[in-house]
Scaffold this active site. Structure first.
Site, PDB file in Angstrom:
ATOM      1  N   CYS A  46       0.834  -1.205   0.000  1.00 10.91           N
ATOM      2  CA  CYS A  46       0.000   0.000   0.000  1.00 10.91           C
ATOM      3  C   CYS A  46       0.872   1.261   0.000  1.00 10.91           C
ATOM      4  O   CYS A  46       1.452   1.577  -1.037  1.00 10.91           O
ATOM      5  CB  CYS A  46      -0.993  -0.051   1.154  1.00 10.91           C
ATOM      6  SG  CYS A  46      -2.466   0.907   0.777  1.00 10.91           S
TER       7      CYS A  46
ATOM      8  N   HIS B 248      -3.644  -4.958   0.478  1.00 10.87           N
ATOM      9  CA  HIS B 248      -3.063  -5.502   1.712  1.00 10.87           C
ATOM     10  C   HIS B 248      -3.171  -7.038   1.713  1.00 10.87           C
ATOM     11  O   HIS B 248      -4.149  -7.577   2.232  1.00 10.87           O
ATOM     12  CB  HIS B 248      -3.819  -4.960   2.931  1.00 10.87           C
ATOM     13  CG  HIS B 248      -3.537  -3.535   3.224  1.00 10.87           C
ATOM     14  ND1 HIS B 248      -2.491  -3.132   4.018  1.00 10.87           N
ATOM     15  CD2 HIS B 248      -4.162  -2.410   2.822  1.00 10.87           C
ATOM     16  CE1 HIS B 248      -2.487  -1.810   4.097  1.00 10.87           C
ATOM     17  NE2 HIS B 248      -3.489  -1.348   3.381  1.00 10.87           N
TER      18      HIS B 248
ATOM     19  N   GLU C 264      -1.715  -9.135   3.509  1.00 11.50           N
ATOM     20  CA  GLU C 264      -1.598  -9.743   4.847  1.00 11.50           C
ATOM     21  C   GLU C 264      -2.942 -10.145   5.441  1.00 11.50           C
ATOM     22  O   GLU C 264      -3.009 -11.041   6.270  1.00 11.50           O
ATOM     23  CB  GLU C 264      -0.836  -8.813   5.800  1.00 11.50           C
ATOM     24  CG  GLU C 264      -1.536  -7.517   6.193  1.00 11.50           C
ATOM     25  CD  GLU C 264      -1.278  -6.352   5.239  1.00 11.50           C
ATOM     26  OE1 GLU C 264      -0.981  -6.594   4.054  1.00 11.50           O
ATOM     27  OE2 GLU C 264      -1.388  -5.186   5.683  1.00 11.50           O
TER      28      GLU C 264
END
Ligand code: GLN
Length: 544
Positions: free
Chosen positions: A382, A519, A521
């Site tokens: 990001c 993102h 994750e």
């Protein structure tokens, strides 16, 4: 299986941060291992409508779901531990509840009535709980805060009433408390737990299971004492022992037959649990062959809660490579051109995570330049991707002074900028924004598709032509400068299906250099590690 939906309420006592979220997630994992379908919900007592506008220093990470809700980080635990599909309805705050009641009041829904905490707010809370109860066997609802807090009282009252509403055989209350060991006295102390349960009972809730957070297993004697004072059977007192690895929690609970007790209390019959995956994962985690050091260059480094999902995703990526991932948090504010190599010399890979605000920005750009030039594996997420574009523009594409307009409104090369107008495929509407737009809930949020260029690091990792990943940002890659950047060698390897949004950038002649606007994750799971993290850690290992 045919029985009405069952509800497990998880409350906490004594102090915060005892691990209610993890305990709830672990209960979810255990019930799933017995073949039950479950979902989880978090009820938070604060007045913000969602945590999206809260500072990560205060509140930790904001977890984003596929449907674009900005939620409490406990939803991250729930998704990592279970298969529950979570979204907007899985996290309610006091602010969201009141917002809804006040909207109804203004519309005239309660015309003639006095709108009060009981029944209007409590009814709204109960409706929110019921809104996630469709098509699942069990709902686990975690109440934020600590029993006794003034601000969580409406939630506590609502869950007390809930049992009478849906039938006592369909509800249990699990309470997590602390049993501290006092070295000076050489013993475990049960008084805080007794007080906390007394508090809970004073609002009309008798816990069915007590989870006692301690640093050692409780003896039968201690359990009996707690049981006696808390009006429980000894077998309802469970040790929630500290663990080295959060993924051990379901196994620790299972050893003490927690899943068996819960299913009995709720009167559900299930198959025997299958926990081989969890056992295998924990076993593997404890026998790692190699290790790498990843430098995380960001500004929230003093509070690891701010990068919760990121830390977990790196951990999962490590386990997939039989490798321990050591994290070296580097404050980007302290990195300059001169000390960069010194600060990053221990690292086998560099990661610049997401973030907001200008503090430490130039330090991040220095770290990215160093990684690119020294051919150190680099992963930008990001804001990390946006700064990788800025760095490339400035130092390779000859765009002196290039920046994101988030940090420099007058830059001659706004390579990252605020798209004034864009078509949102989800709502099928044209979205407009400028610097004066509302800050809450107005970013590009949630899952968006992305098409991968087949000859790329990204494609090699995902092994798929189209992916879907979660977003949370306001600024975008500027297409007007795309040709110029590509001519200078920047590879745009992931693009939205309509060709409008650049989602992934890479650099050629580098072992692993990738920045993504999303993102990744948020979607990594212990048993299903995210491909980009697996591939990044592999590259860091190979470059060691
Ligand atoms: N501040 C940047 C933006 O809003 C990046 C956000 C992020 O990293 N999540 O676009």
């Amino acid at each position: 299986m045919s029985f009405p939906t069952k509800f497990i309420f998880v409350t906490g006592g004594v102090l915060s941060s005892l691990g209610k979220g993890l305990a709830s997630a672990a209960i979810g994992a255990l019930l799933e291992s017995r073949g039950l379908t479950i979902t989880l919900q978090k009820l938070d007592p604060y007045i913000n409508v969602d945590p999206g506008t809260m500072n990560p220093f205060q509140h930790g990470e904001v977890f984003v779901t596929d449907d674009g809700a900005e939620t409490d980080l406990d939803l991250g635990h729930y998704e990592r531990f279970t298969h529950a599909k979570l979204g907007r309805k899985n996290n309610f705050t006091t602010g969201k509840i009141y917002h809804s009641v006040i909207t109804k009041e203004r519309r005239g829904d309660y015309l003639g009535g006095t709108v009060q905490v009981i029944p209007h707010i409590t009814d709204e809370i109960k409706q929110s709980i019921l809104s996630v109860a469709k098509d699942v066997d069990v709902v686990i609802i975690e109440i934020g805060g600590t029993i006794g807090d003034i601000e969580s009282l409406p939630f506590q009252e609502a869950i007390r009433q809930f049992k009478a509403d849906v039938g006592k055989e369909n509800v249990i209350y699990v309470h997590l408390t602390l049993v501290p060991y006092l070295p000076a006295a050489g013993e475990l102390k049960t008084k805080p737990t007794q007080h906390s349960v007394k508090e809970l009972r004073s609002i009309g809730i008798q816990p069915d299971i007590l989870l006692c957070r301690t640093d050692r297993f409780l003896s039968e004697e201690i359990k009996s004492k707690i049981a006696l004072f808390c009006n429980l059977g000894v077998d309802q007192v469970i040790t929630a022992k500290d663990v080295d690895l959060i993924y051990e929690v379901p196994l620790i609970f299972h050893q003490q037959h927690l899943d068996d007790k819960i299913t009995k209390l709720l009167n559900i019959w299930t198959r025997a649990p299958r926990l081989e995956d969890w056992e295998h994962f924990v076993e593997k985690s404890k026998n790692l062959k190699d290790s790498v050091t990843i430098a995380i260059v960001g500004k929230y480094i003093h509070l690891q809660e701010s990068y919760k999902s990121l830390n977990e995703a790196l951990y999962h990526g490590g386990i997939a490579n039989d490798c321990e991932v050591k994290l070296d948090f580097v404050d980007s504010e302290t990195i300059d051109e001169a000390n960069c190599s010194q600060r990053l010399k221990k690292a086998n890979g560099v990661l610049v995570p997401g973030g907001f605000g200008s503090r430490g920005i130039e330090g991040k750009i220095n770290a990215i330049r160093y990684s690119r030039e020294e051919k150190l594996p680099f992963f930008g997420i990001c804001l990390g991707m946006q700064m990788a574009v800025v760095e490339y523009a400035r130092h390779v594409a000859g765009m002196e002074g290039a920046h994101s307009t988030e940090f420099d409104q007058d830059t001659p090369f706004p390579v990252i900028y605020l798209m004034k107008e864009w078509f949102d495929y989800k709502s099928q509407t044209i979205q407009q924004r400028d610097v004066t737009s509302d800050k809450g809930g107005t970013m590009r949020l949630g899952a968006y598709p992305c098409i991968l260029n087949e000859d790329s690091v990204a494609f090699k990792a995902y092994k798929a032509p189209e992916i879907s990943e979660r977003h949370r940002h306001r600024y975008e890659f500027n297409n007007e400068l795309k040709d110029k950047l590509e001519q200078a060698g920047l590879i745009t390897s992931g693009i939205s299906p309509d060709g409008q949004l650049v989602e992934i950038v890479e650099v050629a002649d580098h072992p692993w250099f990738l920045g993504c606007q999303f993102h990744p994750e948020f979607k990594s799971r212990p048993m299903n590690p995210h491909p980009l993290f697996v591939s990044f850690i592999r590259a860091a290992l190979d470059c060691k």
